[in-house]
Design a protein around this motif. Structure first.
Motif, PDB file in Angstrom:
ATOM      1  N   ILE A 309       0.818  -1.208   0.000  1.00 50.46           N
ATOM      2  CA  ILE A 309       0.000   0.000   0.000  1.00 50.46           C
ATOM      3  C   ILE A 309       0.853   1.260   0.000  1.00 50.46           C
ATOM      4  CG2 ILE A 309      -1.960  -1.078   1.176  1.00 50.46           C
ATOM      5  CD1 ILE A 309      -1.079   0.442   3.717  1.00 50.46           C
ATOM      6  N   SER A 310       0.177   2.359  -0.336  1.00 50.60           N
ATOM      7  CA  SER A 310       0.771   3.692  -0.220  1.00 50.60           C
ATOM      8  C   SER A 310       0.299   4.323   1.079  1.00 50.60           C
ATOM      9  CB  SER A 310       0.336   4.558  -1.402  1.00 50.60           C
ATOM     10  OG  SER A 310       0.623   5.920  -1.154  1.00 50.60           O
ATOM     11  N   MET A 311       1.196   5.045   1.731  1.00 49.76           N
ATOM     12  CA  MET A 311       0.828   5.799   2.931  1.00 49.76           C
ATOM     13  C   MET A 311       0.775   7.299   2.651  1.00 49.76           C
ATOM     14  SD  MET A 311       2.811   3.844   6.009  1.00 49.76           S
ATOM     15  CE  MET A 311       1.610   4.356   7.234  1.00 49.76           C
ATOM     16  N   GLY A 312       0.758   7.665   1.357  1.00 53.07           N
ATOM     17  CA  GLY A 312       0.755   9.074   0.993  1.00 53.07           C
ATOM     18  C   GLY A 312       2.152   9.663   1.040  1.00 53.07           C
ATOM     19  N   GLU A 313       2.298  10.849   0.481  1.00 53.47           N
ATOM     20  CA  GLU A 313       3.591  11.552   0.467  1.00 53.47           C
ATOM     21  C   GLU A 313       4.696  10.713  -0.174  1.00 53.47           C
ATOM     22  OE1 GLU A 313       4.219  13.902   4.317  1.00 53.47           O
ATOM     23  OE2 GLU A 313       2.782  12.357   4.930  1.00 53.47           O
ATOM     24  N   GLY A 314       4.310   9.831  -1.105  1.00 52.58           N
ATOM     25  CA  GLY A 314       5.293   9.002  -1.796  1.00 52.58           C
ATOM     26  C   GLY A 314       5.715   7.756  -1.045  1.00 52.58           C
ATOM     27  N   LYS A 315       5.210   7.564   0.179  1.00 50.65           N
ATOM     28  CA  LYS A 315       5.616   6.410   0.988  1.00 50.65           C
ATOM     29  C   LYS A 315       4.937   5.134   0.495  1.00 50.65           C
ATOM     30  CE  LYS A 315       5.980   8.951   5.395  1.00 50.65           C
ATOM     31  NZ  LYS A 315       7.238   8.542   6.003  1.00 50.65           N
ATOM     32  N   LEU A 316       5.715   4.115   0.222  1.00 59.39           N
ATOM     33  CA  LEU A 316       5.188   2.783  -0.062  1.00 59.39           C
ATOM     34  C   LEU A 316       5.516   1.893   1.125  1.00 59.39           C
ATOM     35  CD1 LEU A 316       6.266   2.460  -3.800  1.00 59.39           C
ATOM     36  CD2 LEU A 316       3.995   2.965  -2.905  1.00 59.39           C
ATOM     37  N   ARG A 317       4.566   1.036   1.502  1.00 55.67           N
ATOM     38  CA  ARG A 317       4.748   0.232   2.710  1.00 55.67           C
ATOM     39  C   ARG A 317       4.578  -1.248   2.445  1.00 55.67           C
ATOM     40  NH1 ARG A 317       1.028   0.240   8.155  1.00 55.67           N
ATOM     41  NH2 ARG A 317      -0.186  -1.203   6.867  1.00 55.67           N
ATOM     42  N   ILE A 318       5.497  -2.019   2.992  1.00 56.94           N
ATOM     43  CA  ILE A 318       5.452  -3.477   3.011  1.00 56.94           C
ATOM     44  C   ILE A 318       5.500  -3.906   4.474  1.00 56.94           C
ATOM     45  CG2 ILE A 318       6.854  -5.550   2.609  1.00 56.94           C
ATOM     46  CD1 ILE A 318       7.716  -4.290  -0.059  1.00 56.94           C
ATOM     47  N   VAL A 319       4.635  -4.848   4.865  1.00 56.87           N
ATOM     48  CA  VAL A 319       4.632  -5.336   6.245  1.00 56.87           C
ATOM     49  C   VAL A 319       4.728  -6.861   6.238  1.00 56.87           C
ATOM     50  CG1 VAL A 319       3.473  -5.291   8.477  1.00 56.87           C
ATOM     51  CG2 VAL A 319       3.124  -3.399   6.871  1.00 56.87           C
ATOM     52  N   THR A 320       5.748  -7.387   6.878  1.00 59.14           N
ATOM     53  CA  THR A 320       5.900  -8.840   6.985  1.00 59.14           C
ATOM     54  C   THR A 320       5.094  -9.360   8.173  1.00 59.14           C
ATOM     55  OG1 THR A 320       7.917  -8.565   8.292  1.00 59.14           O
ATOM     56  CG2 THR A 320       8.174  -8.817   5.913  1.00 59.14           C
ATOM     57  N   HIS A 321       4.746 -10.654   8.123  1.00 58.67           N
ATOM     58  CA  HIS A 321       3.823 -11.185   9.137  1.00 58.67           C
ATOM     59  C   HIS A 321       3.839 -12.701   9.177  1.00 58.67           C
ATOM     60  CE1 HIS A 321       1.196 -12.062   5.721  1.00 58.67           C
ATOM     61  NE2 HIS A 321       1.325 -10.808   5.336  1.00 58.67           N
ATOM     62  N   LEU A 322       3.017 -13.243  10.045  1.00 58.83           N
ATOM     63  CA  LEU A 322       2.931 -14.683  10.316  1.00 58.83           C
ATOM     64  C   LEU A 322       2.653 -15.519   9.069  1.00 58.83           C
ATOM     65  CD1 LEU A 322       2.626 -16.963  12.513  1.00 58.83           C
ATOM     66  CD2 LEU A 322       0.219 -16.310  12.660  1.00 58.83           C
ATOM     67  N   ASP A 323       1.825 -15.026   8.147  1.00 61.79           N
ATOM     68  CA  ASP A 323       1.433 -15.799   6.972  1.00 61.79           C
ATOM     69  C   ASP A 323       2.338 -15.569   5.761  1.00 61.79           C
ATOM     70  OD1 ASP A 323      -0.613 -16.803   8.461  1.00 61.79           O
ATOM     71  OD2 ASP A 323      -2.230 -15.746   7.434  1.00 61.79           O
ATOM     72  N   TYR A 324       3.391 -14.781   5.944  1.00 71.54           N
ATOM     73  CA  TYR A 324       4.338 -14.510   4.854  1.00 71.54           C
ATOM     74  C   TYR A 324       5.428 -15.579   4.903  1.00 71.54           C
ATOM     75  CZ  TYR A 324       7.911 -11.875   2.216  1.00 71.54           C
ATOM     76  OH  TYR A 324       8.883 -11.473   1.311  1.00 71.54           O
ATOM     77  N   THR A 325       5.339 -16.526   3.994  1.00 72.46           N
ATOM     78  CA  THR A 325       6.194 -17.714   4.039  1.00 72.46           C
ATOM     79  C   THR A 325       7.554 -17.488   3.373  1.00 72.46           C
ATOM     80  OG1 THR A 325       5.355 -18.548   1.937  1.00 72.46           O
ATOM     81  CG2 THR A 325       4.120 -19.163   3.928  1.00 72.46           C
ATOM     82  N   ASP A 326       8.446 -18.452   3.567  1.00 71.88           N
ATOM     83  CA  ASP A 326       9.760 -18.399   2.916  1.00 71.88           C
ATOM     84  C   ASP A 326       9.613 -18.409   1.403  1.00 71.88           C
ATOM     85  OD1 ASP A 326      10.973 -18.372   5.390  1.00 71.88           O
ATOM     86  OD2 ASP A 326      11.427 -20.514   5.408  1.00 71.88           O
ATOM     87  N   GLU A 327       8.662 -19.198   0.901  1.00 77.15           N
ATOM     88  CA  GLU A 327       8.425 -19.257  -0.542  1.00 77.15           C
ATOM     89  C   GLU A 327       7.976 -17.894  -1.073  1.00 77.15           C
ATOM     90  OE1 GLU A 327       5.609 -21.653  -3.808  1.00 77.15           O
ATOM     91  OE2 GLU A 327       5.348 -21.973  -1.648  1.00 77.15           O
ATOM     92  N   MET A 328       7.064 -17.251  -0.358  1.00 81.71           N
ATOM     93  CA  MET A 328       6.615 -15.910  -0.745  1.00 81.71           C
ATOM     94  C   MET A 328       7.768 -14.914  -0.708  1.00 81.71           C
ATOM     95  SD  MET A 328       3.024 -15.627   1.354  1.00 81.71           S
ATOM     96  CE  MET A 328       1.615 -16.688   1.014  1.00 81.71           C
ATOM     97  N   HIS A 329       8.591 -15.060   0.305  1.00 85.87           N
ATOM     98  CA  HIS A 329       9.729 -14.151   0.478  1.00 85.87           C
ATOM     99  C   HIS A 329      10.677 -14.240  -0.715  1.00 85.87           C
ATOM    100  CE1 HIS A 329      12.448 -11.622   2.678  1.00 85.87           C
ATOM    101  NE2 HIS A 329      13.373 -12.556   2.811  1.00 85.87           N
ATOM    102  N   SER A 330      10.987 -15.451  -1.132  1.00 88.09           N
ATOM    103  CA  SER A 330      11.880 -15.645  -2.282  1.00 88.09           C
ATOM    104  C   SER A 330      11.296 -15.037  -3.543  1.00 88.09           C
ATOM    105  CB  SER A 330      12.144 -17.139  -2.501  1.00 88.09           C
ATOM    106  OG  SER A 330      12.814 -17.695  -1.395  1.00 88.09           O
ATOM    107  N   LYS A 331       9.989 -15.248  -3.754  1.00 87.90           N
ATOM    108  CA  LYS A 331       9.339 -14.703  -4.943  1.00 87.90           C
ATOM    109  C   LYS A 331       9.340 -13.169  -4.917  1.00 87.90           C
ATOM    110  CE  LYS A 331       4.947 -14.534  -7.481  1.00 87.90           C
ATOM    111  NZ  LYS A 331       5.595 -14.430  -8.802  1.00 87.90           N
ATOM    112  N   LEU A 332       9.043 -12.583  -3.754  1.00 85.36           N
ATOM    113  CA  LEU A 332       9.026 -11.124  -3.659  1.00 85.36           C
ATOM    114  C   LEU A 332      10.400 -10.549  -3.980  1.00 85.36           C
ATOM    115  CD1 LEU A 332       7.697  -8.392  -2.788  1.00 85.36           C
ATOM    116  CD2 LEU A 332       8.664  -8.848  -0.527  1.00 85.36           C
ATOM    117  N   LEU A 333      11.442 -11.099  -3.371  1.00 85.22           N
ATOM    118  CA  LEU A 333      12.790 -10.575  -3.608  1.00 85.22           C
ATOM    119  C   LEU A 333      13.151 -10.648  -5.085  1.00 85.22           C
ATOM    120  CD1 LEU A 333      14.785 -12.003  -0.545  1.00 85.22           C
ATOM    121  CD2 LEU A 333      13.603  -9.810  -0.769  1.00 85.22           C
TER     122      LEU A 333
END
Length: 340
Positions: A309-333
């Motif tokens: 999401i955007s937080m306004g003023e050009g800020k983009l935000r990513i939040v890691t959490h319990l359901d963010y798996t290693d497989e997802m992490h590799s794909k995102l990177l």
């Protein structure tokens, strides 16, 4: 596979959490007769070394209750210009409690004791609101999961005490700070008059926040929660999830912090990224170059099933959490590296 990094509130209960929810003993919590809610409240109060606690359906309601019990209409509270209680609670301080917010120009959502002293100073007269309350947010949401320095918090508390100001902690992501800084709940319980803690963010419960304080404060909070419409009945099913989260999901927050820092390390290396804010916990805030529309960046990542999401003023935000798996992490990177 959808990689949802909009917030740490998007998690779903684990199978083990669902099981304890199904087995929970419940009663009517309006009459203090839900044994699982009572167990949760006692557990959190003891955890923080405070006298009592109260279960709420949301962190906003817990914060708004704290503001109301510490103030009277026409009073003033002090908070950072990026504070959640000012920016993200629908104007509740004014609507529910009738108080005005004096905003302090801090750094990443954190101000200093010296800054507080400067805005508190001055002889009170009939032209200005009574100063009643200081609100702190730890970690800071808009500040990118930044953690307050505990020694500075002690100095802030000293200024508050000298000026007869109540001291409230919006600790929505406090456990992230505790894990990142190797601190304890009791340290905070000794410092603040009231503390709100969210159970549905990094800890992964489906709903709920806790307000902790003295017996007198929680007795008042019990009534305020009722008038705000927050009294609940057989809510032990949700309290059971919160107990499970506290018992099983605190130490693992370090995994979220590690992944967030790894995301930041990749972003810093990308030519399309202008800036990455310092990363201490599970929130990554970054800015893309001026020739890229932030919303276009979000849309392109969404086309790859990656949500942020955007937080306004050009800020983009990513939040890691319990359901963010290693497989997802590799794909995102990989997708961040391939973006063009």
């Amino acid at each position: 596979m959808i990689i949802n990094l909009i917030s740490d509130t998007v998690t779903k209960p684990t199978p083990e959490m669902l099981q304890v929810m199904m087995e929970a003993k419940v009663g009517d919590d309006v009459f203090n007769a839900d044994p699982t809610v009572n167990e949760l409240q006692d557990k959190v109060a003891k955890l923080f070394g405070m006298e009592a606690a109260l279960f709420f359906p949301s962190g906003t309601m817990a914060n708004q209750t704290a503001i109301k019990l510490h103030t009277q209409p026409g009073d003033k509270l002090f908070c950072d210009k990026w504070a959640h209680v000012y920016n993200y609670e629908g104007g509740g301080a004014a609507f529910n409690a009738g108080v005005t917010c004096k905003l302090i120009d801090g750094n990443r959502g954190m101000f200093t004791a010296k800054q507080l002293q400067e805005v508190v100073a001055g002889r009170a007269d009939i032209h200005v609101p009574y100063s009643r309350l200081v609100c702190i947010e730890n970690t800071t949401n808009k500040g990118g999961g930044a953690c307050w320095d505990f020694e500075e918090l002690k100095k802030v508390q000293k200024v508050a005490k000298e000026n007869e100001l109540a001291f409230h902690l919006d600790g929505a992501r406090l456990f992230n700070a505790l894990v990142a800084k190797n601190e304890t709940p009791k340290q905070y319980g000794e410092l603040f008059d009231t503390i709100s803690v969210c159970l549905s963010k990094g800890l992964g419960a489906p709903i709920g926040s806790i307000l902790v304080g003295s017996k007198e404060h929680i007795a008042k909070a019990f009534r305020i929660r009722k008038l705000l419409g927050g009294a609940m009945r057989q809510v032990g099913y949700l309290a059971a999830a919160a107990i499970y989260a506290l018992d099983n999901h605190v130490e693992r927050l370090a995994e979220d912090h590690k992944k967030a820092k790894e995301i930041g390390e990749v972003l810093v290396e990308q030519s399309y990224v202008k800036k990455v804010e310092p990363i201490e916990t599970n929130i990554v805030i970054f800015y893309v170059n001026d020739n890229i529309d932030p919303m276009d960046f979000i849309a392109k990542m969404e086309s790859k099933n990656i949500l942020m999401i955007s937080m306004g003023e050009g800020k983009l935000r990513i939040v890691t959490h319990l359901d963010y798996t290693d497989e997802m992490h590799s794909k995102l990177l990989q997708e961040l590296k391939n973006y063009n």
